[in-house]
Motif scaffolding. Sequence first.
Motif, PDB file in Angstrom:
ATOM      1  N   GLY A  22       0.830  -1.203   0.000  1.00 13.66           N
ATOM      2  CA  GLY A  22       0.000   0.000   0.000  1.00 13.66           C
ATOM      3  C   GLY A  22       0.859   1.246   0.000  1.00 13.66           C
ATOM      4  N   THR A  23       0.238   2.377  -0.345  1.00 13.80           N
ATOM      5  CA  THR A  23       0.955   3.651  -0.372  1.00 13.80           C
ATOM      6  C   THR A  23       0.891   4.306   1.003  1.00 13.80           C
ATOM      7  OG1 THR A  23       0.143   3.886  -2.616  1.00 13.80           O
ATOM      8  CG2 THR A  23       1.141   5.847  -1.627  1.00 13.80           C
ATOM      9  N   VAL A  24       2.024   4.842   1.442  1.00 12.74           N
ATOM     10  CA  VAL A  24       2.058   5.571   2.721  1.00 12.74           C
ATOM     11  C   VAL A  24       2.759   6.912   2.491  1.00 12.74           C
ATOM     12  CG1 VAL A  24       2.120   3.415   4.028  1.00 12.74           C
ATOM     13  CG2 VAL A  24       4.266   4.558   3.499  1.00 12.74           C
ATOM     14  N   TYR A  25       2.478   7.885   3.342  1.00  8.01           N
ATOM     15  CA  TYR A  25       3.115   9.201   3.235  1.00  8.01           C
ATOM     16  C   TYR A  25       4.031   9.440   4.424  1.00  8.01           C
ATOM     17  CZ  TYR A  25       0.606  11.157  -0.729  1.00  8.01           C
ATOM     18  OH  TYR A  25       0.163  11.430  -1.991  1.00  8.01           O
ATOM     19  N   ARG A  26       5.300   9.721   4.128  1.00  2.58           N
ATOM     20  CA  ARG A  26       6.261  10.046   5.171  1.00  2.58           C
ATOM     21  C   ARG A  26       5.881  11.377   5.809  1.00  2.58           C
ATOM     22  NH1 ARG A  26      12.283   9.925   2.880  1.00  2.58           N
ATOM     23  NH2 ARG A  26      11.857  12.112   2.495  1.00  2.58           N
ATOM     24  N   MET A  27       6.466  11.690   6.971  1.00  3.10           N
ATOM     25  CA  MET A  27       6.092  12.912   7.705  1.00  3.10           C
ATOM     26  C   MET A  27       6.289  14.192   6.894  1.00  3.10           C
ATOM     27  SD  MET A  27       9.135  13.585  10.438  1.00  3.10           S
ATOM     28  CE  MET A  27       8.976  12.124  11.416  1.00  3.10           C
ATOM     29  N   ASP A  28       7.192  14.156   5.898  1.00  2.00           N
ATOM     30  CA  ASP A  28       7.425  15.353   5.081  1.00  2.00           C
ATOM     31  C   ASP A  28       6.576  15.356   3.810  1.00  2.00           C
ATOM     32  OD1 ASP A  28       8.736  13.186   4.018  1.00  2.00           O
ATOM     33  OD2 ASP A  28      10.541  14.265   3.439  1.00  2.00           O
ATOM     34  N   GLY A  29       5.657  14.391   3.687  1.00  2.00           N
ATOM     35  CA  GLY A  29       4.741  14.392   2.548  1.00  2.00           C
ATOM     36  C   GLY A  29       5.244  13.623   1.342  1.00  2.00           C
ATOM     37  N   VAL A  30       6.333  12.857   1.492  1.00  2.00           N
ATOM     38  CA  VAL A  30       6.823  12.048   0.368  1.00  2.00           C
ATOM     39  C   VAL A  30       6.087  10.702   0.373  1.00  2.00           C
ATOM     40  CG1 VAL A  30       8.834  10.813  -0.551  1.00  2.00           C
ATOM     41  CG2 VAL A  30       9.090  13.145   0.322  1.00  2.00           C
ATOM     42  N   PRO A  31       5.399  10.366  -0.740  1.00  3.57           N
ATOM     43  CA  PRO A  31       4.707   9.071  -0.780  1.00  3.57           C
ATOM     44  C   PRO A  31       5.664   7.927  -1.094  1.00  3.57           C
ATOM     45  CG  PRO A  31       4.230  10.340  -2.770  1.00  3.57           C
ATOM     46  CD  PRO A  31       5.172  11.172  -1.949  1.00  3.57           C
ATOM     47  N   LEU A  32       5.459   6.792  -0.435  1.00  5.17           N
ATOM     48  CA  LEU A  32       6.311   5.614  -0.629  1.00  5.17           C
ATOM     49  C   LEU A  32       5.422   4.383  -0.718  1.00  5.17           C
ATOM     50  CD1 LEU A  32       8.773   6.548   2.241  1.00  5.17           C
ATOM     51  CD2 LEU A  32       9.422   6.481  -0.169  1.00  5.17           C
ATOM     52  N   VAL A  33       5.921   3.358  -1.393  1.00  8.62           N
ATOM     53  CA  VAL A  33       5.149   2.115  -1.476  1.00  8.62           C
ATOM     54  C   VAL A  33       5.678   1.129  -0.444  1.00  8.62           C
ATOM     55  CG1 VAL A  33       4.510   0.155  -2.934  1.00  8.62           C
ATOM     56  CG2 VAL A  33       4.602   2.465  -3.901  1.00  8.62           C
ATOM     57  N   ALA A  34       4.794   0.750   0.482  1.00  3.77           N
ATOM     58  CA  ALA A  34       5.149  -0.281   1.465  1.00  3.77           C
ATOM     59  C   ALA A  34       4.769  -1.626   0.847  1.00  3.77           C
ATOM     60  CB  ALA A  34       4.384  -0.041   2.763  1.00  3.77           C
ATOM     61  N   ARG A  35       5.784  -2.490   0.663  1.00  2.00           N
ATOM     62  CA  ARG A  35       5.543  -3.715  -0.101  1.00  2.00           C
ATOM     63  C   ARG A  35       5.061  -4.882   0.758  1.00  2.00           C
ATOM     64  NH1 ARG A  35      10.940  -5.034  -2.842  1.00  2.00           N
ATOM     65  NH2 ARG A  35      11.738  -3.786  -1.131  1.00  2.00           N
ATOM     66  N   LYS A  36       4.462  -5.831   0.077  1.00  2.00           N
ATOM     67  CA  LYS A  36       4.097  -7.089   0.727  1.00  2.00           C
ATOM     68  C   LYS A  36       5.341  -7.973   0.803  1.00  2.00           C
ATOM     69  CE  LYS A  36       1.061 -11.027  -0.164  1.00  2.00           C
ATOM     70  NZ  LYS A  36      -0.111 -11.479  -0.919  1.00  2.00           N
ATOM     71  N   LEU A  37       5.601  -8.566   1.972  1.00  2.00           N
ATOM     72  CA  LEU A  37       6.793  -9.402   2.152  1.00  2.00           C
ATOM     73  C   LEU A  37       6.430 -10.879   2.307  1.00  2.00           C
ATOM     74  CD1 LEU A  37       8.567  -7.146   4.823  1.00  2.00           C
ATOM     75  CD2 LEU A  37       8.852  -7.067   2.347  1.00  2.00           C
ATOM     76  N   VAL A  38       5.303 -11.132   2.947  1.00  2.00           N
ATOM     77  CA  VAL A  38       4.880 -12.525   3.195  1.00  2.00           C
ATOM     78  C   VAL A  38       3.378 -12.637   2.932  1.00  2.00           C
ATOM     79  CG1 VAL A  38       6.631 -12.951   4.981  1.00  2.00           C
ATOM     80  CG2 VAL A  38       4.383 -12.104   5.639  1.00  2.00           C
ATOM     81  N   GLU A  39       2.916 -13.855   2.774  1.00  2.00           N
ATOM     82  CA  GLU A  39       1.467 -14.074   2.644  1.00  2.00           C
ATOM     83  C   GLU A  39       0.802 -13.899   4.010  1.00  2.00           C
ATOM     84  OE1 GLU A  39      -0.455 -14.603   0.051  1.00  2.00           O
ATOM     85  OE2 GLU A  39       1.264 -14.473  -1.297  1.00  2.00           O
ATOM     86  N   PRO A  40      -0.374 -13.310   4.062  1.00  2.00           N
ATOM     87  CA  PRO A  40      -1.076 -13.256   5.360  1.00  2.00           C
ATOM     88  C   PRO A  40      -1.567 -14.651   5.744  1.00  2.00           C
ATOM     89  CG  PRO A  40      -2.455 -12.371   3.599  1.00  2.00           C
ATOM     90  CD  PRO A  40      -1.127 -12.689   2.975  1.00  2.00           C
ATOM     91  N   PRO A  41      -1.919 -14.856   7.019  1.00  2.00           N
ATOM     92  CA  PRO A  41      -2.502 -16.142   7.398  1.00  2.00           C
ATOM     93  C   PRO A  41      -3.755 -16.423   6.553  1.00  2.00           C
ATOM     94  CG  PRO A  41      -2.033 -14.808   9.329  1.00  2.00           C
ATOM     95  CD  PRO A  41      -1.812 -13.934   8.136  1.00  2.00           C
ATOM     96  N   ARG A  42      -4.096 -17.684   6.433  1.00  2.00           N
ATOM     97  CA  ARG A  42      -5.226 -18.093   5.583  1.00  2.00           C
ATOM     98  C   ARG A  42      -6.496 -17.337   5.955  1.00  2.00           C
ATOM     99  NH1 ARG A  42      -7.932 -23.125   5.541  1.00  2.00           N
ATOM    100  NH2 ARG A  42      -8.707 -23.484   3.429  1.00  2.00           N
ATOM    101  N   ASN A  43      -7.204 -16.874   4.941  1.00  2.00           N
ATOM    102  CA  ASN A  43      -8.495 -16.181   5.112  1.00  2.00           C
ATOM    103  C   ASN A  43      -8.392 -14.818   5.800  1.00  2.00           C
ATOM    104  OD1 ASN A  43      -9.899 -18.201   3.844  1.00  2.00           O
ATOM    105  ND2 ASN A  43     -10.156 -19.361   5.752  1.00  2.00           N
TER     106      ASN A  43
END
Length: 438
Positions: A394-415
């Motif tokens: 998902g997209t997140v905004y740093r405290m100074d207003g710079v947008p960054l993409v926080a990536r998926k690293l692992v699969e979430p638990p089932r369901n």
Amino acid sequence: MGLEESTFRDVVCTVCGCCCDHLEVTVKEDTVVKVKNACAMSTSKLLNYMNERIMKPMIRRRGRLSGCSYRDAVDAAAKILLKSRSPLLYGWSLTSCEAVEVGVELAEEVGGFIDNTTSTCHGPTILGVHEIGESSSTLGEVRHRADLIIYWGCNPIHAHPLHMSRYTLLSKGRFRKSRSERTLIVVDVRRTDTAKMADMFIQVEPNKDYELISALRAAVRGDEIEQDEVGGVPTDLIEEVAEMLISCDFGALFFGLGLTMSPGKSENVDAALSLVRDLNSKTKFVIIPMRGHFNVNGANNVMTWMTGYPYAIDFTRGFPYYNPGETSAVDLLARGECDSALIVASDPVSNFPYKATCNLTSIPLITIDPHITPTVLCSDVVFPSALVGIETSGTVYRMDGVPLVARKLVEPPRNIRSDIEILRDILRRYRNLKRLGR
Ligand code: SF4
């Protein structure tokens, strides 16, 4: 993702508003096994995110929360919102911008209030910016150019542990390469661990920040200060600090809740913003709030794009209306003006004042959260969710207003679904029920 070990580089941390994007995370069998470049808070989150997890949706039946199907939870949540005249949708700073976008759509559809955690932290900052405007920059500019840093009413060593090493005092910038090329001033009511690293520590009396900033503004203008001291700080020292501020090449003032949540609130911030505005007629100076949660800035941005307002938005009139103090979550709940609530990635039961908490727990309560919290335990419908920046992107905004993409690293638990998916399903079910007139 799978059985083999793999290392992700340039991972964005989803803990504090620094959103450090230089982490190295090693994953094996869909579990984080090693973390590099992160601070202790971040390492702890990445290695322990499975602790205290909620593993299935729940509904309260005969006074007790018990497991249910996802479909039943969506149906129950949609029905609660359909019966409400003034639901509150609150939280949003520990999730992605994409989830906030769906949240605003849902708030408009149900004709409720939507507020994010800004109203309990940097709300006064935003009100100050409405009044005065702000001279800002990216943290990269600060890293490369700032020769004078001020931390006022904040303690980054504990709350934003890598702020100093990545962006300010201890960072190696293009034009400022070492600690010796920067000066640190800390203003606080006590000698914090950050203050112990300062070249100059100014101990202001509690609740006298406004007076001290006003005196500094006078000294920067060259006006005479008639008192011997202001806010417990001798006038000689105030004049010395004013001279340091004027004579730096690039100054950066960072401020925290010590300024925004002490008496004066937005007046304190107005004064700080005005000080920096004044300084810009003599040198280059910027001011940046030390935002706490990793995407509280993103929540402000998305709400502003979509409604014109950054937090505390009221859709009950059929159009967005904004009046913090009247339409902010704590005030609405303290006055008992909400008849249901949907909480996303937040724990107001642990943080809100007593009266607001009592009213929150007395109305139908829906919570979307990865972990068991006191708010979850008081809820009527609970959705477990995937963690942004670990199990979903998902997209997140740093405290100074710079947008960054926080990536998926692992699969979430089932369901376990993302906040976006859950919110979209609730919205879809709400629209279907409304169309069917149920
Ligand atoms: S300083 Fe903040 S963003 Fe950076 S690694 Fe630590 S918790 Fe994460």
